[in-house]
Motif scaffolding. Structure first.
Motif, mmCIF file in Angstrom:
data_model
loop_
_atom_site.group_PDB
_atom_site.id
_atom_site.type_symbol
_atom_site.label_atom_id
_atom_site.label_comp_id
_atom_site.label_asym_id
_atom_site.label_seq_id
_atom_site.Cartn_x
_atom_site.Cartn_y
_atom_site.Cartn_z
ATOM 1 N N ILE A 1 54.839 14.908 42.008
ATOM 2 C CA ILE A 1 54.353 15.746 40.895
ATOM 3 C C ILE A 1 55.330 15.705 39.729
ATOM 4 O O ILE A 1 54.923 15.592 38.570
ATOM 5 C CB ILE A 1 54.114 17.189 41.378
ATOM 6 C CG1 ILE A 1 52.949 17.215 42.365
ATOM 7 C CG2 ILE A 1 53.831 18.116 40.200
ATOM 8 C CD1 ILE A 1 52.748 18.541 43.055
ATOM 9 N N GLN A 2 56.628 15.772 40.018
ATOM 10 C CA GLN A 2 57.614 15.726 38.940
ATOM 11 C C GLN A 2 57.605 14.380 38.230
ATOM 12 O O GLN A 2 57.764 14.318 37.007
ATOM 13 C CB GLN A 2 59.007 16.052 39.482
ATOM 14 C CG GLN A 2 59.171 17.510 39.832
ATOM 15 C CD GLN A 2 60.527 17.832 40.434
ATOM 16 O OE1 GLN A 2 61.263 16.944 40.862
ATOM 17 N NE2 GLN A 2 60.847 19.109 40.477
ATOM 18 N N THR A 3 57.419 13.313 38.961
ATOM 19 C CA THR A 3 57.312 11.988 38.339
ATOM 20 C C THR A 3 56.092 11.925 37.436
ATOM 21 O O THR A 3 56.166 11.410 36.312
ATOM 22 C CB THR A 3 57.220 10.888 39.423
ATOM 23 O OG1 THR A 3 58.376 10.976 40.257
ATOM 24 C CG2 THR A 3 57.143 9.511 38.797
ATOM 25 N N PHE A 4 54.988 12.465 37.905
ATOM 26 C CA PHE A 4 53.760 12.475 37.112
ATOM 27 C C PHE A 4 53.933 13.310 35.848
ATOM 28 O O PHE A 4 53.466 12.940 34.773
ATOM 29 C CB PHE A 4 52.595 12.991 37.964
ATOM 30 C CG PHE A 4 51.254 12.657 37.409
ATOM 31 C CD1 PHE A 4 50.820 11.337 37.339
ATOM 32 C CD2 PHE A 4 50.420 13.656 36.933
ATOM 33 C CE1 PHE A 4 49.580 11.025 36.827
ATOM 34 C CE2 PHE A 4 49.180 13.352 36.412
ATOM 35 C CZ PHE A 4 48.756 12.027 36.353
ATOM 36 N N ILE A 5 54.650 14.431 35.945
ATOM 37 C CA ILE A 5 54.921 15.275 34.768
ATOM 38 C C ILE A 5 55.783 14.511 33.772
ATOM 39 O O ILE A 5 55.541 14.560 32.560
ATOM 40 C CB ILE A 5 55.595 16.604 35.182
ATOM 41 C CG1 ILE A 5 54.592 17.505 35.898
ATOM 42 C CG2 ILE A 5 56.186 17.321 33.978
ATOM 43 C CD1 ILE A 5 55.199 18.768 36.480
ATOM 44 N N GLU B 1 55.954 11.310 33.360
ATOM 45 C CA GLU B 1 55.206 10.205 32.761
ATOM 46 C C GLU B 1 54.116 10.677 31.808
ATOM 47 O O GLU B 1 53.901 10.082 30.759
ATOM 48 C CB GLU B 1 54.593 9.331 33.860
ATOM 49 C CG GLU B 1 55.621 8.571 34.649
ATOM 50 C CD GLU B 1 55.013 7.862 35.853
ATOM 51 O OE1 GLU B 1 53.806 8.027 36.117
ATOM 52 O OE2 GLU B 1 55.769 7.155 36.546
ATOM 53 N N SER B 2 53.410 11.741 32.169
ATOM 54 C CA SER B 2 52.251 12.154 31.361
ATOM 55 C C SER B 2 52.529 13.344 30.456
ATOM 56 O O SER B 2 51.699 13.664 29.603
ATOM 57 C CB SER B 2 51.064 12.474 32.275
ATOM 58 O OG SER B 2 51.371 13.603 33.070
ATOM 59 N N GLY B 3 53.634 14.018 30.628
ATOM 60 C CA GLY B 3 53.945 15.171 29.779
ATOM 61 C C GLY B 3 53.559 16.475 30.463
ATOM 62 O O GLY B 3 52.942 16.491 31.523
ATOM 63 N N LEU B 4 53.943 17.567 29.819
ATOM 64 C CA LEU B 4 53.695 18.888 30.383
ATOM 65 C C LEU B 4 52.217 19.239 30.316
ATOM 66 O O LEU B 4 51.537 18.998 29.327
ATOM 67 C CB LEU B 4 54.501 19.954 29.636
ATOM 68 C CG LEU B 4 56.010 19.909 29.856
ATOM 69 C CD1 LEU B 4 56.692 20.950 28.992
ATOM 70 C CD2 LEU B 4 56.353 20.126 31.304
ATOM 71 N N ASP B 5 51.746 19.830 31.382
ATOM 72 C CA ASP B 5 50.372 20.275 31.481
ATOM 73 C C ASP B 5 50.384 21.522 32.361
ATOM 74 O O ASP B 5 51.101 21.567 33.361
ATOM 75 C CB ASP B 5 49.510 19.164 32.101
ATOM 76 C CG ASP B 5 48.054 19.571 32.247
ATOM 77 O OD1 ASP B 5 47.625 20.496 31.550
ATOM 78 O OD2 ASP B 5 47.363 18.944 33.082
ATOM 79 N N ALA B 6 49.599 22.517 32.015
ATOM 80 C CA ALA B 6 49.599 23.777 32.765
ATOM 81 C C ALA B 6 49.196 23.555 34.217
ATOM 82 O O ALA B 6 49.781 24.147 35.144
ATOM 83 C CB ALA B 6 48.659 24.781 32.101
ATOM 84 N N GLU B 7 48.216 22.708 34.440
ATOM 85 C CA GLU B 7 47.763 22.437 35.812
ATOM 86 C C GLU B 7 48.853 21.744 36.621
ATOM 87 O O GLU B 7 49.088 22.075 37.783
ATOM 88 C CB GLU B 7 46.490 21.581 35.786
ATOM 89 C CG GLU B 7 45.946 21.244 37.146
ATOM 90 C CD GLU B 7 45.526 22.468 37.964
ATOM 91 O OE1 GLU B 7 45.619 22.395 39.203
ATOM 92 O OE2 GLU B 7 45.126 23.486 37.359
ATOM 93 N N LEU B 8 49.543 20.769 36.008
ATOM 94 C CA LEU B 8 50.629 20.077 36.712
ATOM 95 C C LEU B 8 51.785 21.029 37.021
ATOM 96 O O LEU B 8 52.392 20.948 38.090
ATOM 97 C CB LEU B 8 51.125 18.890 35.887
ATOM 98 C CG LEU B 8 50.206 17.673 35.834
ATOM 99 C CD1 LEU B 8 50.773 16.621 34.890
ATOM 100 C CD2 LEU B 8 50.019 17.091 37.220
ATOM 101 N N LEU B 9 52.102 21.899 36.081
ATOM 102 C CA LEU B 9 53.172 22.869 36.313
ATOM 103 C C LEU B 9 52.804 23.813 37.451
ATOM 104 O O LEU B 9 53.658 24.184 38.269
ATOM 105 C CB LEU B 9 53.482 23.648 35.037
ATOM 106 C CG LEU B 9 54.142 22.835 33.921
ATOM 107 C CD1 LEU B 9 54.317 23.690 32.675
ATOM 108 C CD2 LEU B 9 55.487 22.289 34.376
#
Length: 153
Positions: free
Chosen positions: A64-68, A70-78
């Protein structure tokens, strides 16, 4: 580790409620055998491999941290990262409890005997509790008498 899980009491009470006929010793023996079988099955399904659970939780956080990153901050990812961090923390606490219980088991098996295990544990405790040097301003105290006198003063 099991006692921290609320479901453990349910498993024990359900196994103990089973009606068994026979002399009291047979009833006790039979209920204990059934409880052992139920607890083994429950342990595999609830806890599984404690160490593998920690690795999986850690990997989930990393993904998940790698995806954040690469793609930037997103409320769902956080939110997903927060849940993954909580899962990792829970898995680490279960693993820590597992190792603490394992240590106590070793202590109960070997601690009261005059074994090398007992001597190692005692020596380690003495070393960690002792103070070998103390700095008083620019002066360094190394003898136990000087350290004791300084502390009392």
């Amino acid at each position: 580790m099991w006692l921290h899980n609320l479901d453990c009491r349910r498993v024990v009470s359900e196994a103990w409620r089973v009606v068994v006929h026979g002399c009291p010793m047979f009833v006790l023996s039979h209920k204990l055998r059934m409880l052992k079988k139920d607890l083994r099955h429950w342990n595999i399904h609830v806890f599984g491999d404690v160490h593998q659970r920690v690795k999986n939780a850690y990997n989930a956080v990393e993904v998940i941290q790698t995806f954040i990153n690469e793609s930037g901050l997103d409320a769902e990812l956080l939110n997903q990262e927060n849940m993954a961090q909580n899962d990792l923390l829970q898995a680490l606490m279960v693993e820590e409890t597992f190792w603490m219980e394992k240590t106590r088991l070793n202590w109960h098996l070997h601690g009261d005997r005059n074994t090398s295990f007992f001597h190692k544990v005692t020596k380690r405790r003495q070393v960690t509790k002792s103070m070998t040097l103390l700095k008083d301003g620019e002066r360094i105290l190394t003898s136990q008498v000087d350290i004791g006198t300084h502390v009392l003063n």
